[in-house]
Design a protein around this motif. Structure first.
Motif, PDB file in Angstrom:
ATOM      1  N   THR A  55       5.885   9.997   0.595  1.00 47.41           N
ATOM      2  CA  THR A  55       5.059   8.797   0.520  1.00 47.41           C
ATOM      3  C   THR A  55       5.465   7.812   1.604  1.00 47.41           C
ATOM      4  O   THR A  55       6.651   7.634   1.887  1.00 47.41           O
ATOM      5  N   VAL A  56       4.463   7.182   2.178  1.00 45.18           N
ATOM      6  CA  VAL A  56       4.663   6.120   3.162  1.00 45.18           C
ATOM      7  C   VAL A  56       4.102   4.840   2.578  1.00 45.18           C
ATOM      8  O   VAL A  56       3.053   4.844   1.928  1.00 45.18           O
ATOM      9  N   TYR A  57       4.804   3.751   2.817  1.00 38.18           N
ATOM     10  CA  TYR A  57       4.417   2.457   2.267  1.00 38.18           C
ATOM     11  C   TYR A  57       4.102   1.465   3.381  1.00 38.18           C
ATOM     12  O   TYR A  57       4.634   1.552   4.487  1.00 38.18           O
ATOM     13  N   LEU A  58       3.257   0.516   3.052  1.00 39.11           N
ATOM     14  CA  LEU A  58       2.989  -0.615   3.944  1.00 39.11           C
ATOM     15  C   LEU A  58       3.120  -1.872   3.114  1.00 39.11           C
ATOM     16  O   LEU A  58       2.273  -2.148   2.271  1.00 39.11           O
ATOM     17  N   GLU A  59       4.208  -2.580   3.348  1.00 41.93           N
ATOM     18  CA  GLU A  59       4.442  -3.852   2.657  1.00 41.93           C
ATOM     19  C   GLU A  59       3.875  -4.965   3.518  1.00 41.93           C
ATOM     20  O   GLU A  59       4.264  -5.121   4.679  1.00 41.93           O
ATOM     21  N   MET A  60       2.956  -5.724   2.944  1.00 40.01           N
ATOM     22  CA  MET A  60       2.296  -6.792   3.699  1.00 40.01           C
ATOM     23  C   MET A  60       2.566  -8.130   3.016  1.00 40.01           C
ATOM     24  O   MET A  60       2.281  -8.291   1.818  1.00 40.01           O
ATOM     25  N   ASP A  61       3.098  -9.061   3.770  1.00 38.21           N
ATOM     26  CA  ASP A  61       3.390 -10.404   3.267  1.00 38.21           C
ATOM     27  C   ASP A  61       2.616 -11.440   4.075  1.00 38.21           C
ATOM     28  O   ASP A  61       2.092 -11.141   5.152  1.00 38.21           O
ATOM     29  N   SER A  62       2.587 -12.648   3.544  1.00 41.81           N
ATOM     30  CA  SER A  62       1.909 -13.755   4.232  1.00 41.81           C
ATOM     31  C   SER A  62       0.520 -13.340   4.703  1.00 41.81           C
ATOM     32  O   SER A  62       0.140 -13.571   5.851  1.00 41.81           O
TER      33      SER A  62
ATOM     34  N   LEU B 263       0.847  -1.186   0.000  1.00 40.77           N
ATOM     35  CA  LEU B 263       0.000   0.000   0.000  1.00 40.77           C
ATOM     36  C   LEU B 263       0.887   1.243   0.000  1.00 40.77           C
ATOM     37  O   LEU B 263       1.962   1.247   0.609  1.00 40.77           O
ATOM     38  N   SER B 264       0.402   2.275  -0.681  1.00 41.04           N
ATOM     39  CA  SER B 264       1.116   3.546  -0.723  1.00 41.04           C
ATOM     40  C   SER B 264       0.217   4.657  -0.217  1.00 41.04           C
ATOM     41  O   SER B 264      -1.002   4.627  -0.422  1.00 41.04           O
ATOM     42  N   CYS B 265       0.825   5.633   0.422  1.00 42.62           N
ATOM     43  CA  CYS B 265       0.097   6.801   0.914  1.00 42.62           C
ATOM     44  C   CYS B 265       0.897   8.031   0.535  1.00 42.62           C
ATOM     45  O   CYS B 265       1.995   8.265   1.077  1.00 42.62           O
ATOM     46  N   ALA B 266       0.344   8.803  -0.382  1.00 43.50           N
ATOM     47  CA  ALA B 266       1.017  10.026  -0.830  1.00 43.50           C
ATOM     48  C   ALA B 266       0.451  11.223  -0.084  1.00 43.50           C
ATOM     49  O   ALA B 266      -0.771  11.429  -0.062  1.00 43.50           O
ATOM     50  N   ALA B 267       1.332  12.000   0.504  1.00 44.61           N
ATOM     51  CA  ALA B 267       0.920  13.181   1.265  1.00 44.61           C
ATOM     52  C   ALA B 267       1.093  14.441   0.423  1.00 44.61           C
ATOM     53  O   ALA B 267       1.942  14.511  -0.464  1.00 44.61           O
ATOM     54  N   SER B 268       0.275  15.442   0.746  1.00 46.84           N
ATOM     55  CA  SER B 268       0.269  16.686  -0.029  1.00 46.84           C
ATOM     56  C   SER B 268       1.349  17.665   0.414  1.00 46.84           C
ATOM     57  O   SER B 268       1.488  18.736  -0.168  1.00 46.84           O
ATOM     58  N   ARG B 269       2.087  17.299   1.453  1.00 45.98           N
ATOM     59  CA  ARG B 269       3.162  18.150   1.935  1.00 45.98           C
ATOM     60  C   ARG B 269       4.316  17.285   2.406  1.00 45.98           C
ATOM     61  O   ARG B 269       4.179  16.066   2.515  1.00 45.98           O
TER      62      ARG B 269
END
Length: 120
Positions: A77-84, A20-26
């Motif tokens: 941008t903040v990411y959430l890498e999810m496995d299993s 998942l990606s989260c793009a911030a405006s600042r």
């Protein structure tokens, strides 16, 4: 004000992976902490993982070892890498930006959410 836009949700089979990606405006360097929360119908929103401006991370016990939160300051941008992934990971995932003003006021901003469904 911070606008957050999530992406990357979808349908995945048990044992699969998603990012998942989260793009911030600042600039996220100006945000004290960024996090990912999730919510299922009838339940309260719960923390999945968070990362502070200095890079410290925190994970829910239910996802430890399977999830990694990271940030790209250059891309805001903040990411959430999810496995299993497991069926119980099915939820709407929300990005959060937590700011603490100099006078102590705390403000939370939320994205619109992205659906993650883990099913065969």
């Amino acid at each position: 004000q911070v606008q957050l836009v999530e992406s990357g949700g979808g349908l995945v089979q048990p044992g699969g992976s998603l990012r998942l990606s989260c793009a911030a405006s600042r600039s996220i360097l100006s945000i004290d902490a960024m996090g990912w929360y999730r919510q299922t119908p009838g339940k309260q929103r719960e923390l999945v993982a968070s990362i502070t401006s200095d890079g410290s991370t925190n994970y829910a016990d239910s996802v430890k070892g399977r999830v990694t939160i990271s940030r790209d300051n250059a891309k805001n941008t903040v990411y959430l890498e999810m496995d299993s992934l497991k069926p119980e990971d099915t939820a709407v995932y929300y990005c959060n930006a937590h700011l603490i003003r100099s006078w102590g006021e705390e403000i939370d901003y939320w994205g619109q959410g992205t659906q993650v469904t883990v099913s065969s």
